[in-house]
Design a protein around this motif. Structure first.
Motif, PDB file in Angstrom:
ATOM      1  N   TYR A  55       0.851  -1.186   0.000  1.00 44.04           N
ATOM      2  CA  TYR A  55       0.000   0.000   0.000  1.00 44.04           C
ATOM      3  C   TYR A  55       0.889   1.239   0.000  1.00 44.04           C
ATOM      4  CZ  TYR A  55      -4.054   2.896   1.094  1.00 44.04           C
ATOM      5  OH  TYR A  55      -5.068   3.825   1.042  1.00 44.04           O
ATOM      6  N   LYS A  68      -8.908   5.024  -4.298  1.00 42.78           N
ATOM      7  CA  LYS A  68      -8.465   4.194  -5.426  1.00 42.78           C
ATOM      8  C   LYS A  68      -7.603   3.037  -4.924  1.00 42.78           C
ATOM      9  CE  LYS A  68      -6.014   4.197  -9.831  1.00 42.78           C
ATOM     10  NZ  LYS A  68      -5.579   2.849  -9.612  1.00 42.78           N
ATOM     11  N   ALA A  69      -6.659   3.321  -4.048  1.00 44.85           N
ATOM     12  CA  ALA A  69      -5.779   2.268  -3.524  1.00 44.85           C
ATOM     13  C   ALA A  69      -6.586   1.242  -2.719  1.00 44.85           C
ATOM     14  CB  ALA A  69      -4.664   2.877  -2.668  1.00 44.85           C
ATOM     15  N   ASP A  97      -8.575  -0.996  -5.080  1.00 49.74           N
ATOM     16  CA  ASP A  97      -7.705  -2.022  -5.666  1.00 49.74           C
ATOM     17  C   ASP A  97      -7.459  -3.160  -4.681  1.00 49.74           C
ATOM     18  OD1 ASP A  97      -7.518  -0.523  -8.004  1.00 49.74           O
ATOM     19  OD2 ASP A  97      -5.537   0.314  -7.502  1.00 49.74           O
ATOM     20  N   HIS A  98      -7.212  -2.816  -3.438  1.00 50.09           N
ATOM     21  CA  HIS A  98      -6.967  -3.845  -2.417  1.00 50.09           C
ATOM     22  C   HIS A  98      -8.223  -4.674  -2.154  1.00 50.09           C
ATOM     23  CE1 HIS A  98      -3.059  -2.094  -1.818  1.00 50.09           C
ATOM     24  NE2 HIS A  98      -2.789  -3.003  -0.894  1.00 50.09           N
ATOM     25  N   GLY A 121      -8.748  -7.052  -5.024  1.00 48.30           N
ATOM     26  CA  GLY A 121      -7.794  -8.152  -4.984  1.00 48.30           C
ATOM     27  C   GLY A 121      -8.175  -9.215  -3.966  1.00 48.30           C
ATOM     28  N   GLU A 178     -16.317   2.648  -4.217  1.00 46.52           N
ATOM     29  CA  GLU A 178     -16.476   3.052  -5.612  1.00 46.52           C
ATOM     30  C   GLU A 178     -17.538   4.130  -5.771  1.00 46.52           C
ATOM     31  OE1 GLU A 178     -14.883  -0.852  -8.031  1.00 46.52           O
ATOM     32  OE2 GLU A 178     -17.009  -0.778  -7.517  1.00 46.52           O
TER      33      GLU A 178
END
Length: 179
Positions: free
Chosen positions: A113, A125-126, A129-130, A133, A172
């Motif tokens: 991160y 955003k980060a 993504d996590h 995943g 989101e």
């Protein structure tokens, strides 16, 4: 002062990762070993996710600070509950929960991160993504542990998946412009 060396600790961790303890659980030992390995991998990712949620929570900057800050507190609580459920499940199967920061760092599939971001949009955003995943690996593991004859672990992971998807949706929604 401890007489344990780093090598001795790593060797002990490796043995703990593969050794099953006796249980009357009727899932065959070979299948339980596979489920424990899968659940420890998911445990590492969930602990990693819990830590990055706090990293974002502490370092947010921007006009929606309080809303996102409080939202992330709730997300962390929910992930912490799942961490506990996953760890307890793999121990119920005779395994050892591998939840130290060192083992999590070795076993997580998540990218590191970014520690140098502060804008809310960058954190969202980060985090998205996590979450995506972890969600993908959890969904894959649902069928995998079911295939090993462990419907209970599959069900537990289904609950984790629902939480991850819900939190991802909130994140989101914060990033999207209105219609």
């Amino acid at each position: 002062m401890s007489s344990a060396t780093t090598r001795n600790i790593k060797d002990a961790n490796q043995k703990a990762a593969t050794k099953l303890y006796p249980t009357r659980n009727d899932i065959p030992e070979g299948e339980r070993e596979k489920v424990v390995a899968v659940m420890n991998a998911r445990l590492a990712e969930l602990i990693d996710l819990a830590l990055v949620i706090k990293q974002a929570h502490w370092n947010l900057k921007g006009p929606q600070f309080i809303a996102v800050h409080e939202m992330l507190d709730g997300f962390r609580s929910g992930i912490d509950a799942h961490v506990d459920e996953v760890a307890e499940r793999l121990v119920q199967l005779g395994g050892t929960a591998l939840g130290t920061v060192q083992l999590v760092s070795q076993n997580t599939s998540l990218a590191s991160y970014p520690a140098d971001i502060h804008r809310i949009e960058d954190h969202l955003k980060a985090l998205a993504d996590h979450y995506a995943g972890v969600g993908a690996t959890v969904r894959k593991s649902i069928d995998e542990v079911e295939g090993y004859g462990d419907a209970d672990s599959s069900d537990l992971l289904t609950g984790v998946s629902r939480t991850l998807d819900s939190n991802l949706w909130f994140i989101e929604a914060h990033m999207q412009e209105g219609a």
